[in-house]
Design a protein around this motif. Structure first.
Motif, PDB file in Angstrom:
ATOM      1  N   LEU A  41      44.512  31.228  39.682  1.00 32.09           N
ATOM      2  CA  LEU A  41      43.445  32.219  39.683  1.00 32.09           C
ATOM      3  C   LEU A  41      42.249  31.601  38.975  1.00 32.09           C
ATOM      4  CD1 LEU A  41      42.532  35.183  40.244  1.00 32.09           C
ATOM      5  CD2 LEU A  41      43.236  35.669  37.901  1.00 32.09           C
ATOM      6  N   GLU A  42      41.172  31.386  39.681  1.00 34.12           N
ATOM      7  CA  GLU A  42      39.983  30.754  39.123  1.00 34.12           C
ATOM      8  C   GLU A  42      38.973  31.806  38.716  1.00 34.12           C
ATOM      9  OE1 GLU A  42      38.566  28.167  42.137  1.00 34.12           O
ATOM     10  OE2 GLU A  42      40.179  26.702  41.866  1.00 34.12           O
TER      11      GLU A  42
ATOM     12  N   LEU B 177      36.796  26.752  28.996  1.00 34.93           N
ATOM     13  CA  LEU B 177      37.838  26.290  29.897  1.00 34.93           C
ATOM     14  C   LEU B 177      39.205  26.599  29.307  1.00 34.93           C
ATOM     15  CD1 LEU B 177      38.643  24.704  32.425  1.00 34.93           C
ATOM     16  CD2 LEU B 177      38.571  22.631  31.044  1.00 34.93           C
ATOM     17  N   GLN B 178      40.062  27.236  30.079  1.00 31.83           N
ATOM     18  CA  GLN B 178      41.395  27.557  29.600  1.00 31.83           C
ATOM     19  C   GLN B 178      42.336  27.780  30.768  1.00 31.83           C
ATOM     20  OE1 GLN B 178      41.601  31.524  27.707  1.00 31.83           O
ATOM     21  NE2 GLN B 178      39.494  31.779  28.363  1.00 31.83           N
TER      22      GLN B 178
ATOM     23  N   VAL C 164      41.728  33.238  44.227  1.00 29.66           N
ATOM     24  CA  VAL C 164      43.090  32.719  44.225  1.00 29.66           C
ATOM     25  C   VAL C 164      43.228  31.811  45.435  1.00 29.66           C
ATOM     26  CG1 VAL C 164      45.531  33.276  44.430  1.00 29.66           C
ATOM     27  CG2 VAL C 164      44.036  34.717  43.030  1.00 29.66           C
ATOM     28  N   ASP C 165      43.507  30.544  45.168  1.00 32.32           N
ATOM     29  CA  ASP C 165      43.601  29.547  46.236  1.00 32.32           C
ATOM     30  C   ASP C 165      42.361  29.565  47.124  1.00 32.32           C
ATOM     31  OD1 ASP C 165      46.065  28.875  45.257  1.00 32.32           O
ATOM     32  OD2 ASP C 165      47.164  30.129  46.664  1.00 32.32           O
TER      33      ASP C 165
ATOM     34  N   TYR D   2      52.418  31.410  37.137  1.00 29.57           N
ATOM     35  CA  TYR D   2      51.177  31.089  37.819  1.00 29.57           C
ATOM     36  C   TYR D   2      50.147  30.700  36.774  1.00 29.57           C
ATOM     37  CZ  TYR D   2      53.502  33.469  41.622  1.00 29.57           C
ATOM     38  OH  TYR D   2      54.411  33.835  42.570  1.00 29.57           O
ATOM     39  N   ILE D   3      49.162  29.969  37.180  1.00 33.02           N
ATOM     40  CA  ILE D   3      48.161  29.455  36.250  1.00 33.02           C
ATOM     41  C   ILE D   3      46.812  30.089  36.543  1.00 33.02           C
ATOM     42  CG2 ILE D   3      46.999  27.386  35.391  1.00 33.02           C
ATOM     43  CD1 ILE D   3      49.950  27.499  34.752  1.00 33.02           C
ATOM     44  N   LEU D   4      46.156  30.592  35.490  1.00 33.06           N
ATOM     45  CA  LEU D   4      44.779  31.073  35.596  1.00 33.06           C
ATOM     46  C   LEU D   4      43.875  30.025  34.977  1.00 33.06           C
ATOM     47  CD1 LEU D   4      43.307  34.533  35.043  1.00 33.06           C
ATOM     48  CD2 LEU D   4      42.320  32.635  33.799  1.00 33.06           C
ATOM     49  N   THR D   5      42.861  29.601  35.715  1.00 38.44           N
ATOM     50  CA  THR D   5      41.907  28.614  35.220  1.00 38.44           C
ATOM     51  C   THR D   5      40.533  29.243  35.139  1.00 38.44           C
ATOM     52  OG1 THR D   5      43.161  26.865  36.303  1.00 38.44           O
ATOM     53  CG2 THR D   5      40.933  26.318  35.582  1.00 38.44           C
ATOM     54  N   SER D   6      39.836  29.040  34.031  1.00 40.96           N
ATOM     55  CA  SER D   6      38.458  29.515  33.898  1.00 40.96           C
ATOM     56  C   SER D   6      37.603  28.360  33.422  1.00 40.96           C
ATOM     57  CB  SER D   6      38.372  30.699  32.936  1.00 40.96           C
ATOM     58  OG  SER D   6      38.880  30.348  31.681  1.00 40.96           O
TER      59      SER D   6
END
Length: 339
Positions: A322-323, A331-332, A289-290, A4-8
Motif C-alpha cells: 500500500l503506497e 519514509l516508512q 495498492v499495486d 502486507y507492507i505499507l510504504t509511504s
C-alpha cells in the motif's frame, strides 16, 4: 498470518503547503470531561432542511476506539418533520439503529430529549417519557468513558439525510440547556450539573476544528454562538480562500507518522496515525495498492484513524504494497497482518 507492507514517502516542505478548506462551515461543541454511565438530557430545536444533521451524542475518543467503539446517538435529520433517530455503536463500528416517530415537528419548538446509559440498558426519552430501550448483549460492551458532544453538519450520504441544496443556508440548531446526571450504585440518577448556556463555560466545553469524510463542512468555533441563554450551532456557506503556509526549509520527517495498519477485511484497511496527524488530508488519491488507487477513504472522529477501501481484494498469495504519497510522512514500511 499473511503480512502486507505499507510504504509511504518523505515530503520536504521546501515549497508552500496548500490546504483547501471545505465550502461549508458547521460547528461542534464537546465536553473536556468524560462520563461513564448516567443520564444525558438536552432541550433543543433542530435545524430543518434536507441533508442536515443536528445532534446530541456521547463518544469514546481514545486511540483504541476503532476496536472498542462506544457511541450513543440522538440525531435529528432536517429532512423529516416528525422523527428522531437513536443509535448505539459498539465494537468494530457495529450499529444498533432505531427511527422514532415524534408527535411534533422538532424543528419548530424546543423539546426535551434524554438517554439513560446504564450497565444493563440504554433508554431514550422524549419530553420526559421513555419511548425506546435497548437491553441486548451488546450493552455490556458499552463500558468506555465518553464525552458529550453536539454538532450540526451536512452529510454526503444523501440516501440517509436527503439531497443537499445550499440555497437554504444559513441554518442553525439551538440548545436551551444540557444536564448530566450520574448513575449511582442504587441504580438511580443524581443531577450533577446543568449548563443553561448563558455563556461559554470553557472549563466544561471545547470547540471542534476538524472534518471527516462524508461530512461537507469544516467545524469552526466561528459558528458557535451564545445568545439570550441559548447555544446556537450554525451552518453557513463561506468561500474560504486557499490557505498557504510559510515556506519551511526543513523535512516533514517525524510528523504524521503511521502508527499501525490493520486489515478489516480483504478490501478494507484501517490506518492509525500518530504525532502531528495528517489523517484529515489523507484522502483516496494518496493511496495505491499495486499501482491501483483506493476507491474511497473514511476519516474517523478522532482524526487519527482512516479507513482505506480498495478496488480489488488483497491477494492471498503475494505480498502487496500500500503506497502513500500524501502530506506529512517520512519514509516508512508498516506491516499489515491478515488474520
Amino acid at each position: 498470518m499473511k503480512k502486507y507492507i505499507l510504504t509511504s514517502f518523505v515530503l520536504l516542505l521546501c515549497i508552500p503547503f496548500i490546504t483547501k478548506a471545505k465550502e461549508y462551515k458547521g460547528a461542534e461543541l464537546r465536553t473536556n470531561e468524560t462520563f461513564l454511565y448516567g443520564r444525558f438530557e438536552v432541550s433543543m430545536k433542530s435545524a430543518a432542511g434536507s441533508g442536515i444533521v443536528s445532534s446530541l451524542f456521547t463518544f469514546y475518543d481514545n486511540p483504541d476506539f476503532t476496536t472498542n467503539w462506544n457511541e450513543i446517538d440522538l440525531e435529528i435529520l432536517g429532512r423529516y418533520n416528525n422523527e428522531a433517530q437513536f443509535n448505539v455503536i459498539e465494537g468494530r463500528h457495529k450499529m444498533h439503529e432505531h427511527r422514532q416517530v415524534l408527535a411534533f415537528n422538532p424543528h419548530e419548538e424546543f423539546h426535551t430529549y434524554a438517554f439513560d446509559w446504564t450497565p444493563e440498558y440504554i433508554a431514550w426519552s422524549v419530553d420526559g417519557q421513555e419511548v425506546y430501550r435497548q437491553d441486548g448483549e451488546h450493552i455490556a460492551r458499552m463500558n468506555k468513558p465518553q464525552k458529550i458532544m453536539m454538532n450540526i453538519w451536512i452529510s454526503e450520504f444523501y440516501d440517509w439525510t436527503g439531497p443537499w441544496n445550499d440555497s437554504i443556508l444559513p441554518r442553525s440548531a439551538q440548545y436551551d440547556y444540557v444536564k448530566y446526571y450520574e448513575y449511582k450504585k442504587d441504580k438511580t440518577f443524581n443531577l450533577k450539573w446543568t449548563d443553561d448556556f448563558n455563556s461559554w463555560n470553557m472549563e466544561r466545553w471545547s470547540a471542534a476544528s476538524h472534518t471527516f469524510d462524508g461530512n461537507k463542512v469544516d467545524f469552526t468555533s466561528d459558528n458557535i454562538k451564545f445568545k439570550n441563554g441559548k447555544l446556537i450551532l450554525i451552518l453557513s456557506k463561506e468561500a474560504m480562500p486557499v490557505r498557504e503556509t510559510e515556506t519551511e526549509e526543513k523535512s516533514s520527517e517525524g510528523k504524521g507518522q503511521i502508527q499501525e495498519v490493520k486489515m478489516v477485511d480483504e478490501k478494507q484497511l484501517r490506518v492509525t496515525f500518530q504525532g502531528d496527524t495528517y489523517a484529515p488530508y489523507a484522502n483516496k488519491k494518496y493511496f495505491k495498492v499495486d499501482g491501483k488507487g483506493a476507491i474511497k477513504t473514511k476519516l474517523h472522529r478522532d482524526l487519527r484513524t482512516l479507513d482505506v477501501y480498495l478496488q480489488e481484494p488483497l491477494s492471498e498469495q503475494t505480498t502487496n504494497k500500500l503506497e502513500y504519497t500524501g502530506p506529512g510522512l517520512k519514509l516508512q514500511e508498516v506491516e499489515i497482518e491478515k488474520k
